[in-house]
Enzyme design. Structure first.
Site, PDB file in Angstrom:
ATOM      1  CB  SER B  44     -94.129  29.939 -17.688  1.00  0.00           C
ATOM      2  OG  SER B  44     -93.375  30.995 -17.153  1.00  0.00           O
ATOM      3  CD  GLU B  65     -84.280  24.353 -11.966  1.00  0.00           C
ATOM      4  OE1 GLU B  65     -83.210  24.387 -11.296  1.00  0.00           O
ATOM      5  OE2 GLU B  65     -84.810  25.375 -12.437  1.00  0.00           O
TER       6      GLU B  65
END
Lengths: 284, 321
Positions: B44, B65
């Protein structure tokens, strides 16, 4: 391994325990239980296993220790002071205003502390990062990481477990201080961990279990871990929370304790006697 | 600072993510310490060329994350220069404590890149629409918080960030920006840029809304109001000197941010202004609302961030003088 060196490490452990109890008793409160349970591990690491130079805490080729259970700081500080990273007198400043020895490990305050910890689970990731960074520089040094067993409740630990296995992060040796207690009680009652070694094994780790109060057993396990190339290694240490501290061992709520003057004195006397029994001196 | 402002403000045909990847590759080629981390959004972010060229310095952390931020911090402890990217909300609120403790409190050296700011998260909707990322990062002691405006600025700032030390949050549009600056411009972190002068009101804008503020200034001109337009790309440390100067010289201020008005640019400007030269002030931005799904041209209207909204707010501010 020579018998004498095991005895040296036992003596070193006894001195770390004594100085840690002095730190905490002097303050009148602190994280007693989890500091006591890692004493033998610290004695093995700083008593010969780790390649370090106390005169150069930032030496690039050194072995690193991330004490992710940052509340074990007082025990680590005792080990570092005994190794000469800073003067022994500094130990009496634990948690006082402006101290270099905060209750949780801080790389910016304490000579010899390699990573800031205290928010549980985070040392897993920072230790992996350190191991990867050293690998990128083709260094052969080792990164050691100490996790508490209560800390294994944190999801981040298992993110790291997956990651370290996927990226084949070797030269990383993780110890789980399996003292079977967390702040609110026994781990089996608060958050049952089940088979810790089995879990790491299923993540692709080299796994071992050892008696966490037997320096010889810990040292042998580290040696085995170093021979398991190409994957991360974990050693689950069977330990006792509060080990060797008269007012803490065998007590359920011994994570953080208030210490009455008399019980502090008694614990110091007992730790001095334990050291003397090993042929060590009562004071340093 | 040596900034050249373009004559035309037209849309770039390069995406910001291309500039990001190309610049990171140039930097990595020149500096072996540069490493890239991502949380399963390399595709992305257009970072596959980086992965192909520097596989050993690329760490795709999967959808992790929290772990990514810690690994980045650990890498920096050994002297590496990590750039860690994921979508804005996941780069900030999802792993706030890891950024706060492992990176910032530990005084380590990490650049965090959060993409798809505010309404530009568009079709990913409310879950992916960060209106609070900059506010969260502003609350971290010592952190530097930046929203690059266009490709020319991004490129310059990335090179600067490579050699700075600390925790930096870069809020990044992935798609084509409106070009405001000429290539080769040099920016100074912490200094705002006066894009257009004016004397009745100052519009202090950031990110994709900078071009809306410029358009609003045109609308205001037609109403007889002379609007100064400032691009405040650094939200922290915010340019207090320029804010004070604008307050004194134009007598009122409107902040324009693609973010919640609480905790973000409006707050930063209000704090600086109240402490220097208090004047009437109005804020354009999300008004304590969650994001929602839709095309950007719908969202910009839904959140009252258009040039027309800005011009109306400026009139209100001018009336309060």
């Amino acid at each position: 391994m020579a018998k004498e060196s095991v005895k040296d490490m036992m003596r070193f452990a006894a001195r770390i325990r004594l100085e840690t109890i002095r730190e905490l008793a002097g303050l009148g409160f602190g994280h007693v239980g989890g500091a006591m349970s890692v004493v033998e591990l610290l004695a093995v690491l700083y008593g010969g296993v780790m390649r370090i130079d106390p005169a150069r805490p930032d030496w690039e080729e050194r072995d690193w220790l991330v004490c992710s259970k940052g509340h074990a700081g007082p025990a680590l500080y005792a080990a570092l002071a005994l190794k000469g990273y800073f003067p022994m007198e500094m130990l009496s400043t634990l948690n006082r205003g402006g101290t270099s020895l905060p209750s949780h490990c801080d790389r910016n305050r304490t000579p010899g502390v390699d990573m800031t910890t205290g928010s549980l689970g985070q040392g897993m990731s920072t230790a992996i990062g350190v191991a990867l960074g050293n690998r990128l520089d083709n260094r052969e040094n080792w990164t050691y990481l100490i996790l508490g067993d209560g800390e294994l409740d944190e999801g981040q630990v298992w993110e790291g477990a997956l990651f370290a296995s996927h990226f084949r992060v070797d030269h990383l040796i993780v110890f789980v201080d399996r003292n079977k207690q967390q702040l609110d009680g026994c781990t089996k009652d608060i958050m049952n961990l089940g088979d810790v070694a089995g879990k790491f094994k299923s993540f692709g780790w080299h796994t071992q279990e050892a008696d966490g109060h037997d320096p010889g057993a810990i040292r042998d396990a580290v040696q085995n871990a170093k021979e398991a190339a190409g994957r991360p290694s974990v050693i689950v240490l069977d330990t006792v929370k509060g080990k060797g501290c008269t007012f803490a061992e065998g007590v359920l709520y011994n994570h953080h304790m208030s210490i009455r003057e008399e019980e502090g004195r008694e614990a110091v006397r007992a730790a001095e006697a334990a050291l003397a029994a090993l042929g060590g001196k009562g004071s340093v | 600072m040596n900034v050249k402002i373009r004559d035309d403000f037209k849309k770039d045909d390069r995406m910001m993510r291309s500039v990001y990847c190309d610049t990171l590759m140039e930097m990595a080629g020149k500096d072996g310490r540069v490493v890239a981390l991502d949380a399963d959004l390399m595709n992305s972010m257009g970072m596959m060329p980086f992965l192909e060229k520097f596989p050993e310095r690329t760490f795709n952390c999967g959808v992790q994350e929290a772990n990514m931020m810690g690994v980045a911090a650990g890498l920096s402890a050994t002297g590496k220069i990590p750039f860690a990217h994921t979508f804005g909300p996941f780069a900030t609120r999802r792993c706030f404590d890891q950024v706060f403790i492992s990176a910032a409190y530990a005084k380590l050296n990490v650049r965090i890149v959060g993409s798809d700011p505010g309404i530009t998260a568009a079709y990913n909707g409310g879950t992916h629409m960060p209106f609070e990322d900059m506010g969260l990062m502003r609350a971290i002691p010592g952190a530097t918080v930046i929203e690059p405006t266009d490709g020319a600025m991004l490129r310059d700032l990335l090179w600067q960030l490579k050699d700075l030390y600390g925790v930096f949050y870069l809020r990044l549009l992935r798609k084509e920006p409106v070009m405001i600056y000429e290539e080769g411009s040099r920016f100074e972190i912490g200094k705002g840029i006066v894009l257009q002068d004016g004397w009745d009101v100052t519009l202090i804008a950031s990110g994709v809304l900078t071009s809306e503020a410029l358009r609003a200034a045109g609308l205001l001109k037609g109403m007889g109001i002379s609007a100064r337009v400032v691009n405040m790309f650094t939200w922290k440390p915010v340019d207090r000197e320029l804010i004070g100067k604008c307050a004194r010289e134009t007598g009122c201020i409107v902040t324009v941010e693609n973010h919640n008005i609480m905790g973000g640019l409006g707050s930063a400007v209000a704090e600086a202004m109240a402490e220097t030269t208090p004047v009437p002030m109005e804020r354009i931005g999300s008004r304590d609302r969650f994001g929602e799904v839709g095309p950007v041209d719908y969202l910009i209207r839904a959140f009252h961030m258009t040039a027309e909204d800005i011009a109306a707010m400026a009139q209100k501010a001018v009336k309060r003088k």
